[in-house]
Design a protein around this motif. Sequence first.
Motif, mmCIF file in Angstrom:
data_model
loop_
_atom_site.group_PDB
_atom_site.id
_atom_site.type_symbol
_atom_site.label_atom_id
_atom_site.label_comp_id
_atom_site.label_asym_id
_atom_site.label_seq_id
_atom_site.Cartn_x
_atom_site.Cartn_y
_atom_site.Cartn_z
ATOM 1 N N PRO A 78 0.816 -1.222 0.000
ATOM 2 C CA PRO A 78 0.000 0.000 0.000
ATOM 3 C C PRO A 78 0.852 1.276 0.000
ATOM 4 N N ARG A 79 1.912 1.268 0.763
ATOM 5 C CA ARG A 79 2.793 2.448 0.807
ATOM 6 C C ARG A 79 3.552 2.616 -0.514
ATOM 7 N N ILE A 80 3.992 1.510 -1.088
ATOM 8 C CA ILE A 80 4.694 1.568 -2.373
ATOM 9 C C ILE A 80 3.788 2.157 -3.442
ATOM 10 N N ALA A 81 2.549 1.672 -3.504
ATOM 11 C CA ALA A 81 1.603 2.184 -4.498
ATOM 12 C C ALA A 81 1.311 3.658 -4.275
ATOM 13 N N GLU A 82 1.219 4.061 -3.025
ATOM 14 C CA GLU A 82 0.985 5.467 -2.705
ATOM 15 C C GLU A 82 2.163 6.326 -3.173
ATOM 16 N N ASP A 83 3.382 5.858 -2.933
ATOM 17 C CA ASP A 83 4.569 6.599 -3.350
ATOM 18 C C ASP A 83 4.700 6.676 -4.864
ATOM 19 N N LEU A 84 4.236 5.647 -5.553
ATOM 20 C CA LEU A 84 4.363 5.607 -7.011
ATOM 21 C C LEU A 84 3.104 6.100 -7.724
ATOM 22 N N ASP A 85 2.159 6.625 -6.964
ATOM 23 C CA ASP A 85 0.906 7.160 -7.520
ATOM 24 C C ASP A 85 0.213 6.155 -8.429
ATOM 25 N N GLY A 86 0.052 4.936 -7.950
ATOM 26 C CA GLY A 86 -0.565 3.927 -8.798
ATOM 27 C C GLY A 86 -1.394 2.926 -8.043
ATOM 28 N N CYS A 87 -2.347 3.368 -7.287
ATOM 29 C CA CYS A 87 -3.175 2.445 -6.503
ATOM 30 C C CYS A 87 -4.038 1.551 -7.383
#
Length: 163
Positions: free
Chosen positions: A23-32
């Motif tokens: 979840p944090r990775i997706a948030e950082d990469l703007d790709g949920c």
Amino acid sequence: MSALVLAVLLASLDQAIVSTALPRIAEDLDGCDGIASVCAAYLLASTAVTPLWGKLGDVFGRKRLYLASTSAFLAASVACGLARNLPELIGARVPQGVGGGGVIVLTLALVGGLVTPRERGRVPGRRNRARRTPTARGARSTRTPSGSGHSEPAPTAESVPAR
């Protein structure tokens, strides 16, 4: 033998870390939107190439291919770490899954050649312990009311209330 178990531990630790931090990775990469594809890319690639690694190991030698699969896994792990957006991460997870699939299946094949038939019954316990350790000792992911994930330490014997 311990080097083989360490490689299995590394591949399993990768899965535990990614699933916890996703979840944090997706948030950082703007790709949920593509968050499920990150894990699916690894799992599909790993599952698809497992029989291929086994056959190639029989033909070209297990040790050589074991080193190649471990190298591929580590190189793809670096590519995952350098990904700047979600499509790059998904693209890097595919070769990481290819390498991870080779690590798992070739470890089993190499252990079969190293261990006497009498001792083979003990090996799955060691391998399973190496695969379960990241999950048991690592952090677990929880959801907050806002929907973002955060990590908490895994519960210990002291934190569980007695009956």
